[in-house]
Motif scaffolding. Structure first.
Motif, PDB file in Angstrom:
ATOM      1  N   ASP A  55       0.181  -8.715 -20.956  1.00 31.21           N
ATOM      2  CA  ASP A  55       0.209  -9.360 -19.642  1.00 31.21           C
ATOM      3  C   ASP A  55       1.151  -8.637 -18.682  1.00 31.21           C
ATOM      4  N   LYS A  56       2.300  -8.208 -19.178  1.00 29.74           N
ATOM      5  CA  LYS A  56       3.257  -7.467 -18.352  1.00 29.74           C
ATOM      6  C   LYS A  56       2.660  -6.122 -17.947  1.00 29.74           C
ATOM      7  N   ALA A  57       1.933  -5.490 -18.858  1.00 29.79           N
ATOM      8  CA  ALA A  57       1.281  -4.210 -18.552  1.00 29.79           C
ATOM      9  C   ALA A  57       0.308  -4.374 -17.385  1.00 29.79           C
ATOM     10  N   ILE A  58      -0.505  -5.414 -17.438  1.00 29.30           N
ATOM     11  CA  ILE A  58      -1.464  -5.660 -16.358  1.00 29.30           C
ATOM     12  C   ILE A  58      -0.731  -5.884 -15.039  1.00 29.30           C
ATOM     13  N   GLU A  59       0.313  -6.675 -15.068  1.00 27.73           N
ATOM     14  CA  GLU A  59       1.098  -6.965 -13.857  1.00 27.73           C
ATOM     15  C   GLU A  59       1.632  -5.671 -13.228  1.00 27.73           C
ATOM     16  N   VAL A  60       2.182  -4.800 -14.040  1.00 27.60           N
ATOM     17  CA  VAL A  60       2.771  -3.561 -13.520  1.00 27.60           C
ATOM     18  C   VAL A  60       1.689  -2.583 -13.080  1.00 27.60           C
ATOM     19  N   VAL A  79      -9.185   2.424 -13.822  1.00 23.62           N
ATOM     20  CA  VAL A  79     -10.107   2.109 -14.915  1.00 23.62           C
ATOM     21  C   VAL A  79      -9.349   1.461 -16.068  1.00 23.62           C
ATOM     22  N   HIS A  80      -8.183   1.975 -16.381  1.00 19.51           N
ATOM     23  CA  HIS A  80      -7.384   1.393 -17.465  1.00 19.51           C
ATOM     24  C   HIS A  80      -7.047  -0.066 -17.144  1.00 19.51           C
ATOM     25  N   LEU A  81      -6.677  -0.329 -15.905  1.00 18.97           N
ATOM     26  CA  LEU A  81      -6.361  -1.687 -15.488  1.00 18.97           C
ATOM     27  C   LEU A  81      -7.586  -2.588 -15.630  1.00 18.97           C
ATOM     28  N   LEU A  82      -8.734  -2.130 -15.163  1.00 16.58           N
ATOM     29  CA  LEU A  82      -9.955  -2.931 -15.252  1.00 16.58           C
ATOM     30  C   LEU A  82     -10.304  -3.242 -16.711  1.00 16.58           C
ATOM     31  N   LEU A  83     -10.166  -2.259 -17.587  1.00 16.78           N
ATOM     32  CA  LEU A  83     -10.439  -2.490 -19.009  1.00 16.78           C
ATOM     33  C   LEU A  83      -9.422  -3.443 -19.622  1.00 16.78           C
ATOM     34  N   ALA A  84      -8.166  -3.320 -19.241  1.00 16.77           N
ATOM     35  CA  ALA A  84      -7.128  -4.214 -19.767  1.00 16.77           C
ATOM     36  C   ALA A  84      -7.402  -5.658 -19.352  1.00 16.77           C
TER      37      ALA A  84
END
Length: 88
Positions: A55-60, A79-84
């Protein structure tokens, strides 16, 4: 800026806020600062993910993609964010 501090982050010798502080203290023009903030957020986000803080990864990462740069790494981050988000 900020790759040496990112390296320290990955080694466990620095905290995310220290990476961002290096960028803020650097004497960069607007374009270079934007790029440095993008990379800082990208690698902080990836580090959070690698350490299991999804969740923190997505936020950042969401903050990072707001610093649009004209380099393929922005597309990689997006793309990494969308997949996460999809995995969430």
């Amino acid at each position: 800026v900020p790759f040496m501090k990112i390296y320290d982050l990955i080694l466990g010798k620095a905290k995310p806020e220290e990476v961002l502080a290096v960028v803020e203290r650097a004497n960069l023009d607007k374009e270079d600062k934007n790029e440095a903030l993008f990379y800082a957020h990208l690698y902080i986000g990836l580090n959070h993910e690698a350490e299991g803080r999804h969740d923190k990864a997505i936020e950042v990462l969401e903050k990072g993609v707001k610093y649009k740069i004209s380099h393929y790494m922005w597309d990689v981050a997006n793309v990494h964010l969308l997949l996460a988000k999809k995995e969430k």
